[in-house]
Design an enzyme around this catalytic site. Sequence first.
Site, PDB file in Angstrom:
ATOM      1  N   LYS A  89      15.284   4.635   6.586  1.00 48.98           N
ATOM      2  CA  LYS A  89      14.832   5.781   7.628  1.00 48.98           C
ATOM      3  C   LYS A  89      14.704   7.479   7.811  1.00 48.98           C
ATOM      4  O   LYS A  89      13.238   7.504   8.385  1.00 48.98           O
ATOM      5  CB  LYS A  89      16.054   6.152   8.614  1.00 48.98           C
ATOM      6  CG  LYS A  89      16.402   6.643  10.002  1.00 48.98           C
ATOM      7  CD  LYS A  89      17.639   6.705  10.394  1.00 48.98           C
ATOM      8  CE  LYS A  89      17.917   7.656  11.515  1.00 48.98           C
ATOM      9  NZ  LYS A  89      19.253   7.446  11.987  1.00 48.98           N
ATOM     10  N   TYR A  98      11.792   8.285   4.966  1.00 50.12           N
ATOM     11  CA  TYR A  98      10.411   7.524   5.241  1.00 50.12           C
ATOM     12  C   TYR A  98      10.173   7.329   6.023  1.00 50.12           C
ATOM     13  O   TYR A  98       8.862   7.903   6.493  1.00 50.12           O
ATOM     14  CB  TYR A  98       9.912   5.892   4.687  1.00 50.12           C
ATOM     15  CG  TYR A  98       8.710   5.844   4.216  1.00 50.12           C
ATOM     16  CD1 TYR A  98       8.362   7.041   2.483  1.00 50.12           C
ATOM     17  CD2 TYR A  98       8.207   5.431   5.216  1.00 50.12           C
ATOM     18  CE1 TYR A  98       7.124   6.326   2.596  1.00 50.12           C
ATOM     19  CE2 TYR A  98       7.048   5.316   4.767  1.00 50.12           C
ATOM     20  CZ  TYR A  98       6.433   5.917   3.660  1.00 50.12           C
ATOM     21  OH  TYR A  98       4.789   5.193   3.302  1.00 50.12           O
ATOM     22  N   ASP A  99      10.577   6.737   6.760  1.00 48.24           N
ATOM     23  CA  ASP A  99       9.971   6.481   8.336  1.00 48.24           C
ATOM     24  C   ASP A  99       9.550   8.120   9.266  1.00 48.24           C
ATOM     25  O   ASP A  99       9.145   8.181   9.711  1.00 48.24           O
ATOM     26  CB  ASP A  99      10.594   5.737   9.331  1.00 48.24           C
ATOM     27  CG  ASP A  99      10.507   4.157   8.792  1.00 48.24           C
ATOM     28  OD1 ASP A  99       9.630   3.864   7.934  1.00 48.24           O
ATOM     29  OD2 ASP A  99      11.225   3.273   9.527  1.00 48.24           O
ATOM     30  N   SER A 104     -17.472 -12.634 -16.502  1.00 44.21           N
ATOM     31  CA  SER A 104     -16.430 -13.972 -16.746  1.00 44.21           C
ATOM     32  C   SER A 104     -15.920 -14.209 -17.538  1.00 44.21           C
ATOM     33  O   SER A 104     -16.403 -13.479 -19.129  1.00 44.21           O
ATOM     34  CB  SER A 104     -17.298 -14.939 -16.143  1.00 44.21           C
ATOM     35  OG  SER A 104     -17.906 -15.015 -15.152  1.00 44.21           O
ATOM     36  N   LEU A 105     -14.966 -15.011 -18.834  1.00 50.19           N
ATOM     37  CA  LEU A 105     -14.861 -15.565 -19.350  1.00 50.19           C
ATOM     38  C   LEU A 105     -14.557 -16.228 -20.037  1.00 50.19           C
ATOM     39  O   LEU A 105     -14.416 -17.648 -18.779  1.00 50.19           O
ATOM     40  CB  LEU A 105     -12.729 -15.088 -19.265  1.00 50.19           C
ATOM     41  CG  LEU A 105     -11.863 -13.432 -19.190  1.00 50.19           C
ATOM     42  CD1 LEU A 105     -10.716 -12.915 -19.338  1.00 50.19           C
ATOM     43  CD2 LEU A 105     -12.747 -12.413 -19.706  1.00 50.19           C
ATOM     44  N   LYS A 152      -2.929 -15.362 -16.969  1.00 54.52           N
ATOM     45  CA  LYS A 152      -4.557 -14.874 -15.822  1.00 54.52           C
ATOM     46  C   LYS A 152      -4.048 -15.535 -14.563  1.00 54.52           C
ATOM     47  O   LYS A 152      -3.859 -17.018 -13.987  1.00 54.52           O
ATOM     48  CB  LYS A 152      -5.755 -16.254 -16.396  1.00 54.52           C
ATOM     49  CG  LYS A 152      -6.281 -15.940 -15.565  1.00 54.52           C
ATOM     50  CD  LYS A 152      -7.989 -17.047 -15.955  1.00 54.52           C
ATOM     51  CE  LYS A 152      -9.280 -17.064 -15.507  1.00 54.52           C
ATOM     52  NZ  LYS A 152      -8.389 -17.955 -13.875  1.00 54.52           N
ATOM     53  N   GLU A 198      -6.076  -8.052  -9.749  1.00 56.66           N
ATOM     54  CA  GLU A 198      -5.617  -9.409  -9.346  1.00 56.66           C
ATOM     55  C   GLU A 198      -5.385  -8.843  -7.924  1.00 56.66           C
ATOM     56  O   GLU A 198      -4.330  -8.800  -8.370  1.00 56.66           O
ATOM     57  CB  GLU A 198      -5.645 -10.414 -10.626  1.00 56.66           C
ATOM     58  CG  GLU A 198      -6.354 -12.153  -9.188  1.00 56.66           C
ATOM     59  CD  GLU A 198      -7.385 -11.826  -9.861  1.00 56.66           C
ATOM     60  OE1 GLU A 198      -7.450 -13.946  -9.638  1.00 56.66           O
ATOM     61  OE2 GLU A 198      -8.149 -11.530 -10.108  1.00 56.66           O
TER      62      GLU A 198
END
Length: 339
Positions: A34, A36-37, A81-82, A123, A179
């Site tokens: 509340k 925060y709002d 890339s890996l 990953k 990611e």
Amino acid sequence: MDKNKENRIYELVEDLNKYAYQYYVLDNPEISDKEYDLKYDELKRLEDETKFILPYSPTQRVGDVVLPEFKKYTHKASLWSLDKSQNVEGIREWHDRNKKAVEQYNSVHEDKLPPLRYVLTKKFDGLTINCTYDENGILVKSATRGTGVIGEDITAQAKTIRTLPLKISNKHVLEVHGEAVMTKEAFEEYNRTAQVPLKNLRNGAAGAIRNLNVLETARRKLSAYFYDVGYNEGPKFNTYIEMMKFIKDMGFPQDPYIKVCTSIEEIEEQFEYVKSIRDDLNYDIDGVVIVVDDMKTRDVLGYTIKFPKWAIVICSLLVYVFYVIRVRNIICNCNVYSK
């Protein structure tokens, strides 16, 4: 413009971003929803009144907009890339190559490389995002990996990720890799009301990031984990552990699983551990990333045309587990989990 209102906007933005970090990243809120709002509504009212909006204002996280297209973005540094190994024996061969290269270097140089030390992380099975921050620490661009050189601008979509900081305490241009993932909780919540239910977590995340309707992206409530600084105009890092600490200190969400190993036996033990906890995670993973910790050693090891020689993913056993689960889903309820 009224200077008091401008100062109040700066104050509210700083406070709300801090509260969001405490809530979404630390899971330790300082104020109630509340409260925060109320502050958020005050900020929105002042922005509407003054037309003064900071680029890192929390009101900019969700835009009621459908973009016409994805624009191209050239990364400041390549996203590699890996290489992958299907078993521990492949990791052993990779380690032996690294060991030989280090021994050869040390035999002819006075500045010796340290003994090999590896850092293991999960990953994630989501969609890679590359976030660029300017010299004021402000997020100015987010992009997909794309070809590794050129990606697509998904800044508006990335800003819907509540854990992604819009401003950091850093005075140098840098790009941070992470990611975007969809948690099981977000997946289930979305599917309860979706006209077209999502098939799996990865498609849920990828479809959200590559969606021109930004409100639809926001509805999927994505999360993100960050693990690499790909471009940095500031002080250099000596080790990957040092880099990961910097990422965490800047307020980026980071998965707690970060393990240091010095032998193949330790790596194998950790891989078995990650397999054992996979089903208990609330997001999908498809392997374990293994990287050399020392940055100078990385420079000596170098790159192939496609991969850095100092990093590799072991993934086959996890993929096998995924395959069994998917087959069961097909047999039991014909809900094909494809990728």
